[in-house]
Design an enzyme around this catalytic site. Structure first.
Site, mmCIF file in Angstrom:
data_model
loop_
_atom_site.group_PDB
_atom_site.id
_atom_site.type_symbol
_atom_site.label_atom_id
_atom_site.label_comp_id
_atom_site.label_asym_id
_atom_site.label_seq_id
_atom_site.Cartn_x
_atom_site.Cartn_y
_atom_site.Cartn_z
ATOM 1 N N TYR A 176 -4.782 60.316 11.573
ATOM 2 C CA TYR A 176 -5.997 60.904 12.167
ATOM 3 C C TYR A 176 -5.827 62.418 12.362
ATOM 4 C CZ TYR A 176 -7.142 56.045 13.554
ATOM 5 O OH TYR A 176 -7.392 54.701 13.581
ATOM 6 N N SER A 200 -13.993 49.274 15.292
ATOM 7 C CA SER A 200 -15.416 49.463 14.991
ATOM 8 C C SER A 200 -16.312 48.562 15.837
ATOM 9 C CB SER A 200 -15.698 49.196 13.501
ATOM 10 O OG SER A 200 -14.876 50.001 12.696
ATOM 11 N N TRP A 235 1.005 54.669 8.420
ATOM 12 C CA TRP A 235 0.085 54.827 7.285
ATOM 13 C C TRP A 235 0.659 54.208 5.997
ATOM 14 C CZ3 TRP A 235 -4.631 54.954 6.077
ATOM 15 C CH2 TRP A 235 -5.069 55.452 4.845
HETATM 16 P P1 A2P Z 1 -19.777 59.937 19.211
HETATM 17 O O1 A2P Z 1 -18.295 60.226 19.107
HETATM 18 O O2 A2P Z 1 -20.614 61.139 18.884
HETATM 19 O O3 A2P Z 1 -20.157 59.295 20.528
HETATM 20 P P2 A2P Z 1 -16.992 52.616 16.555
HETATM 21 O O4 A2P Z 1 -16.257 52.699 17.838
HETATM 22 O O5 A2P Z 1 -17.614 51.277 16.298
HETATM 23 O O6 A2P Z 1 -16.161 53.108 15.401
HETATM 24 O O7 A2P Z 1 -18.276 53.595 16.658
HETATM 25 C C1 A2P Z 1 -18.104 54.976 16.777
HETATM 26 C C2 A2P Z 1 -19.411 55.697 16.503
HETATM 27 O O8 A2P Z 1 -20.401 55.337 17.487
HETATM 28 C C3 A2P Z 1 -19.238 57.194 16.590
HETATM 29 O O9 A2P Z 1 -20.092 57.774 15.611
HETATM 30 C C4 A2P Z 1 -19.694 57.541 18.015
HETATM 31 O O10 A2P Z 1 -20.186 58.868 18.053
HETATM 32 C C5 A2P Z 1 -20.808 56.505 18.236
HETATM 33 N N1 A2P Z 1 -20.922 56.040 19.632
HETATM 34 C C6 A2P Z 1 -19.908 55.824 20.517
HETATM 35 N N2 A2P Z 1 -20.390 55.356 21.687
HETATM 36 C C7 A2P Z 1 -21.728 55.241 21.548
HETATM 37 C C8 A2P Z 1 -22.787 54.807 22.415
HETATM 38 N N3 A2P Z 1 -22.550 54.387 23.655
HETATM 39 N N4 A2P Z 1 -24.067 54.850 21.937
HETATM 40 C C9 A2P Z 1 -24.329 55.282 20.669
HETATM 41 N N5 A2P Z 1 -23.376 55.703 19.802
HETATM 42 C C10 A2P Z 1 -22.086 55.687 20.236
#
Ligand code: A2P
Length: 285
Positions: free
Chosen positions: A58, A179, A89
């Site tokens: 990362y 995710s 990795w």
């Molecule tokens: P951001 O960092 O701008 O909040 P996952 O954890 O399933 O990989 O999802 C991550 C994505 O979801 C990122 O793009 C993050 O963007 C966004 N995200 C994280 N928390 C929320 C939330 N509570 N509502 C909407 N989008 C979110």
């Protein structure tokens, strides 16, 4: 099971424990501002997160480590309050490279230990420091993999993995779902044909009933199944929101409704590596 913001750890079969919610720290390096991860981790510790999910690849383990160390220095937490998961990795799979690669991460983090170190993917690439090794024609260069190794599992309401969960439960194994919010919509590595999880009408109607968001309902759904979730956010409001899942609970009818959303489709299919001899997602888990 009673989960609270202060106490939401799950006991593991070796006597250690893992907080049921952790902050994911992957953010595409090409578009992420320097120190965004550092600030996110500090906010998250103040909000109450004690689990951080990171990786050498990362490119921001130094930021995670700096944030955690500063919060230790200012007395907010102790090192043993924090659960850190790092990852090996694909280009460091040969056994003789594992220790050195782990030590590289520890040096970046400036930690003495990690709480969990996992194999990022069961897909070995040509060993070395080139993260995405390719030949002159642009094809990825692979290497054999030992599939007995373990790896993390995507898990959310569109992909709740009932069979795998049942298998893990029967062997005392806890699942960490990556995710959990349906990830970002980066078409480089995400299957964007699947609609956005957080726009799902059922999740949103359940959310409205509880005056919560669809993200909170998705996370609470996993927590009530005893699945650890590592939502990624670098946005202070959303970091906070994703932790506010301990003050409501879903009824068994709502759990059933959300379970029925199962599409058995992955957002993270990694189709660019589908020709790897050990590509893991051909099998049903
Ligand atoms: P951001 O960092 O701008 O909040 P996952 O954890 O399933 O990989 O999802 C991550 C994505 O979801 C990122 O793009 C993050 O963007 C966004 N995200 C994280 N928390 C929320 C939330 N509570 N509502 C909407 N989008 C979110």
């Amino acid at each position: 099971m009673s989960l609270t913001a202060q106490d939401h750890r799950i006991l593991l079969n070796d006597g250690n424990n893992i907080p049921i919610i952790g902050l994911g720290t992957y953010s595409a390096p090409r578009i992420t501002a320097k120190d965004a991860c550092y600030h996110a981790v500090k906010v998250a510790i103040d909000v109450g997160y004690r689990h951080f999910d990171g990786a050498l690849v990362y490119g921001n383990e130094d930021e995670v480590g700096r944030a955690v160390r500063e919060k230790i220095d200012d007395g907010t937490v102790r090192r043993d309050d924090i659960f850190y998961c790092g990852k090996l990795w694909n280009t460091y799979h040969p056994p003789e490279m594992v220790r050195g690669t782990l030590e590289k991460s520890l040096k970046l983090l400036k930690f003495d230990y990690m709480d969990l170190y996992i194999i990022e993917l069961p897909l070995a690439f040509k060993p070395g420091d080139v993260i995405y090794p390719r030949d002159e024609s642009g094809n990825f260069l692979y290497a054999p993999t030992d599939l007995c190794a373990t790896w993390e599992v995507e898990c959310h309401p569109y992909f709740p993995q009932p069979k795998l969960k049942e298998f893990c439960d029967s062997h005392g194994i806890v699942i960490v779902g990556y995710s959990p919010l349906g990830t970002c919509r980066d078409s480089l590595w995400v299957n964007t044909k699947i609609p956005s999880l957080l726009d799902d009408p059922v999740l949103n109607s359940v959310a409205a009933r509880h005056q919560k968001t669809s993200a909170q309902v998705a996370l609470r759904f996993l927590a009530q199944r005893n699945v650890v979730a590592i939502p990624k956010s670098f946005n202070p409001e959303r970091i906070k929101q994703n932790f506010e899942i301990f003050d409501f609970s879903l009824t068994s009818e709502e759990m059933k409704q959300i379970n029925a959303l199962n599409r058995n489709e992955r957002y993270v299919e990694l189709l660019m590596w589908k020709d790897h001899p050990e590509y893991p997602f051909n099998e049903e888990y």
